[in-house]
Scaffold this motif. Sequence first.
Motif, PDB file in Angstrom:
ATOM      1  N   THR A 117       0.836  -1.202   0.000  1.00  0.00           N
ATOM      2  CA  THR A 117       0.000   0.000   0.000  1.00  0.00           C
ATOM      3  C   THR A 117       0.873   1.256   0.000  1.00  0.00           C
ATOM      4  OG1 THR A 117      -1.634  -1.240   1.264  1.00  0.00           O
ATOM      5  CG2 THR A 117      -1.897   1.138   1.252  1.00  0.00           C
ATOM      6  N   LEU A 118       1.914   1.252   0.844  1.00  0.00           N
ATOM      7  CA  LEU A 118       2.787   2.426   0.947  1.00  0.00           C
ATOM      8  C   LEU A 118       3.595   2.638  -0.332  1.00  0.00           C
ATOM      9  CD1 LEU A 118       3.892   1.882   4.637  1.00  0.00           C
ATOM     10  CD2 LEU A 118       2.906   4.010   3.766  1.00  0.00           C
ATOM     11  N   ARG A 119       4.063   1.529  -0.925  1.00  0.00           N
ATOM     12  CA  ARG A 119       4.822   1.662  -2.173  1.00  0.00           C
ATOM     13  C   ARG A 119       3.913   2.187  -3.282  1.00  0.00           C
ATOM     14  NH1 ARG A 119       9.976  -0.695  -2.467  1.00  0.00           N
ATOM     15  NH2 ARG A 119      10.065   0.589  -4.347  1.00  0.00           N
ATOM     16  N   ALA A 120       2.667   1.713  -3.306  1.00  0.00           N
ATOM     17  CA  ALA A 120       1.730   2.186  -4.331  1.00  0.00           C
ATOM     18  C   ALA A 120       1.441   3.678  -4.146  1.00  0.00           C
ATOM     19  CB  ALA A 120       0.430   1.382  -4.254  1.00  0.00           C
ATOM     20  N   ALA A 121       1.554   4.171  -2.901  1.00  0.00           N
ATOM     21  CA  ALA A 121       1.315   5.596  -2.640  1.00  0.00           C
ATOM     22  C   ALA A 121       2.576   6.427  -2.842  1.00  0.00           C
ATOM     23  CB  ALA A 121       0.789   5.779  -1.213  1.00  0.00           C
ATOM     24  N   GLY A 122       3.661   5.773  -3.265  1.00  0.00           N
ATOM     25  CA  GLY A 122       4.855   6.530  -3.655  1.00  0.00           C
ATOM     26  C   GLY A 122       6.040   6.448  -2.714  1.00  0.00           C
ATOM     27  N   ALA A 123       5.917   5.745  -1.594  1.00  0.00           N
ATOM     28  CA  ALA A 123       7.057   5.647  -0.662  1.00  0.00           C
ATOM     29  C   ALA A 123       8.253   5.066  -1.409  1.00  0.00           C
ATOM     30  CB  ALA A 123       6.695   4.765   0.521  1.00  0.00           C
ATOM     31  N   SER A 124       9.431   5.650  -1.203  1.00  0.00           N
ATOM     32  CA  SER A 124      10.588   5.180  -1.972  1.00  0.00           C
ATOM     33  C   SER A 124      11.202   3.935  -1.345  1.00  0.00           C
ATOM     34  CB  SER A 124      11.640   6.284  -2.096  1.00  0.00           C
ATOM     35  OG  SER A 124      12.164   6.584  -0.830  1.00  0.00           O
ATOM     36  N   ALA A 125      11.036   3.763  -0.046  1.00  0.00           N
ATOM     37  CA  ALA A 125      11.555   2.565   0.620  1.00  0.00           C
ATOM     38  C   ALA A 125      10.684   2.284   1.834  1.00  0.00           C
ATOM     39  CB  ALA A 125      12.998   2.782   1.057  1.00  0.00           C
ATOM     40  N   VAL A 126      10.445   1.008   2.071  1.00  0.00           N
ATOM     41  CA  VAL A 126       9.648   0.622   3.236  1.00  0.00           C
ATOM     42  C   VAL A 126      10.385  -0.489   3.980  1.00  0.00           C
ATOM     43  CG1 VAL A 126       7.422  -0.249   4.067  1.00  0.00           C
ATOM     44  CG2 VAL A 126       7.488   1.156   2.008  1.00  0.00           C
ATOM     45  N   ASP A 127      10.802  -0.196   5.202  1.00  0.00           N
ATOM     46  CA  ASP A 127      11.398  -1.206   6.068  1.00  0.00           C
ATOM     47  C   ASP A 127      10.402  -1.551   7.165  1.00  0.00           C
ATOM     48  OD1 ASP A 127      13.692  -1.335   4.639  1.00  0.00           O
ATOM     49  OD2 ASP A 127      14.906  -0.136   6.006  1.00  0.00           O
ATOM     50  N   VAL A 128      10.724  -2.571   7.932  1.00  0.00           N
ATOM     51  CA  VAL A 128       9.843  -2.975   9.027  1.00  0.00           C
ATOM     52  C   VAL A 128      10.678  -3.065  10.294  1.00  0.00           C
ATOM     53  CG1 VAL A 128       8.203  -4.715   9.824  1.00  0.00           C
ATOM     54  CG2 VAL A 128       8.499  -4.342   7.380  1.00  0.00           C
ATOM     55  N   TRP A 129      10.276  -2.358  11.327  1.00  0.00           N
ATOM     56  CA  TRP A 129      10.983  -2.408  12.608  1.00  0.00           C
ATOM     57  C   TRP A 129      10.094  -3.120  13.613  1.00  0.00           C
ATOM     58  CZ3 TRP A 129      13.151   3.274  13.513  1.00  0.00           C
ATOM     59  CH2 TRP A 129      14.028   3.580  12.471  1.00  0.00           C
ATOM     60  N   CYS A 130      10.579  -4.261  14.098  1.00  0.00           N
ATOM     61  CA  CYS A 130       9.803  -5.059  15.053  1.00  0.00           C
ATOM     62  C   CYS A 130      10.657  -5.366  16.253  1.00  0.00           C
ATOM     63  CB  CYS A 130       9.420  -6.392  14.429  1.00  0.00           C
ATOM     64  SG  CYS A 130       8.076  -6.254  13.306  1.00  0.00           S
ATOM     65  N   LEU A 131      10.019  -5.586  17.378  1.00  0.00           N
ATOM     66  CA  LEU A 131      10.763  -5.982  18.555  1.00  0.00           C
ATOM     67  C   LEU A 131      11.319  -7.382  18.399  1.00  0.00           C
ATOM     68  CD1 LEU A 131       8.339  -4.818  21.348  1.00  0.00           C
ATOM     69  CD2 LEU A 131      10.735  -4.128  21.138  1.00  0.00           C
ATOM     70  N   ALA A 132      10.457  -8.280  17.953  1.00  0.00           N
ATOM     71  CA  ALA A 132      10.847  -9.696  17.996  1.00  0.00           C
ATOM     72  C   ALA A 132      10.407 -10.436  16.746  1.00  0.00           C
ATOM     73  CB  ALA A 132      10.218 -10.350  19.214  1.00  0.00           C
ATOM     74  N   ARG A 133      11.140 -11.502  16.469  1.00  0.00           N
ATOM     75  CA  ARG A 133      10.860 -12.337  15.304  1.00  0.00           C
ATOM     76  C   ARG A 133      10.573 -13.742  15.793  1.00  0.00           C
ATOM     77  NH1 ARG A 133       9.409 -14.624  10.998  1.00  0.00           N
ATOM     78  NH2 ARG A 133      10.285 -14.066   8.982  1.00  0.00           N
ATOM     79  N   THR A 134       9.524 -14.336  15.238  1.00  0.00           N
ATOM     80  CA  THR A 134       9.247 -15.732  15.583  1.00  0.00           C
ATOM     81  C   THR A 134      10.098 -16.640  14.685  1.00  0.00           C
ATOM     82  OG1 THR A 134       7.449 -15.814  13.993  1.00  0.00           O
ATOM     83  CG2 THR A 134       6.855 -15.266  16.257  1.00  0.00           C
ATOM     84  N   PRO A 135      10.410 -17.847  15.157  1.00  0.00           N
ATOM     85  CA  PRO A 135      11.138 -18.775  14.287  1.00  0.00           C
ATOM     86  C   PRO A 135      10.240 -19.231  13.151  1.00  0.00           C
ATOM     87  CG  PRO A 135      10.606 -19.810  16.378  1.00  0.00           C
ATOM     88  CD  PRO A 135      10.137 -18.395  16.469  1.00  0.00           C
ATOM     89  N   PRO A 136      10.807 -19.840  12.083  1.00  0.00           N
ATOM     90  CA  PRO A 136       9.955 -20.319  10.996  1.00  0.00           C
ATOM     91  C   PRO A 136       9.045 -21.443  11.515  1.00  0.00           C
ATOM     92  CG  PRO A 136      12.211 -21.102  10.728  1.00  0.00           C
ATOM     93  CD  PRO A 136      12.215 -20.159  11.879  1.00  0.00           C
ATOM     94  N   PRO A 137       7.892 -21.680  10.866  1.00  0.00           N
ATOM     95  CA  PRO A 137       7.007 -22.734  11.307  1.00  0.00           C
ATOM     96  C   PRO A 137       7.766 -24.053  11.379  1.00  0.00           C
ATOM     97  CG  PRO A 137       6.076 -21.548   9.424  1.00  0.00           C
ATOM     98  CD  PRO A 137       7.452 -21.038   9.634  1.00  0.00           C
TER      99      PRO A 137
END
Length: 241
Positions: free
Chosen positions: A219-239
């Motif tokens: 959605t953000l890229r379609a609205a023109g954002a040049s880069a989109v990163d994701v900042w999260c506290l924690a990551r779950t392991p793969p299933p």
Amino acid sequence: MVNECASALLEGLFPNHCCLCGLRSHRDVPLCPGCEGDLLPNGCCCQRCAVPLAAGSGGPLLCGGCLQRPPAFGRVIAPWLYSEQLAHLIHRWKYRGETRLTSLLAHLWLREIPSHGAVDLLVPVPLHWRKLWRRGFNQSDLLCRQLCRMRPEIASGGYRGDLVRRVRPTAAQSGMSAVERRRNLQGAFTTRGACATLRVAIVDDVFTTGATAEAMARTLRAAGASAVDVWCLARTPPPGG
Ligand SMILES: [Zn+2]
Ligand SMILES: [Zn+2]
């Protein structure tokens, strides 16, 4: 110096207790150094989606999923593994309304990411208004605000809580397959206002399959954002991992 004296005085008058072991934390966050040391850093992980990888695999660290189907976001910064201790803290913060834990969680994020490259804007994952009304707060919004307060230089434009809107409620995603999650989130987000050429970081608590981040990034890229990163506290392991 004055600040240090003030915080020592406050700690003496209103001692903080550790959220995990219950002992005095002897500092201005409710987590003692011992329990903080028990949290598990997400050291060796995919450079794109931050899924934990086997240590010492060598070469460019990309997981099979990202190689086969590159995500819409640039990269995920998730400094911690979603361990039992962190799950406990996040549960209390999010579902028991202990919003005083926001500064602790922001402290944990910033401690592991001391000098991450700045972005223009932090954007929280929006809740549908009905969910926001029931919970009373958006945890991701609280985290954005706290990160900007503690380290204003990480986002030159601060945070925009109203840039992305969740236009329809979505079903709880636990137990859904990746395809079901994608379908569940189709058309769930829209943007309000322009974000052309902006470098944006989506802020969330836990990164699981990435379906929400993927839908927001599109959605953000379609609205023109040049880069989109994701900042999260924690990551779950793969299933199954
Ligand atoms: Zn403790
Ligand atoms: Zn990956």
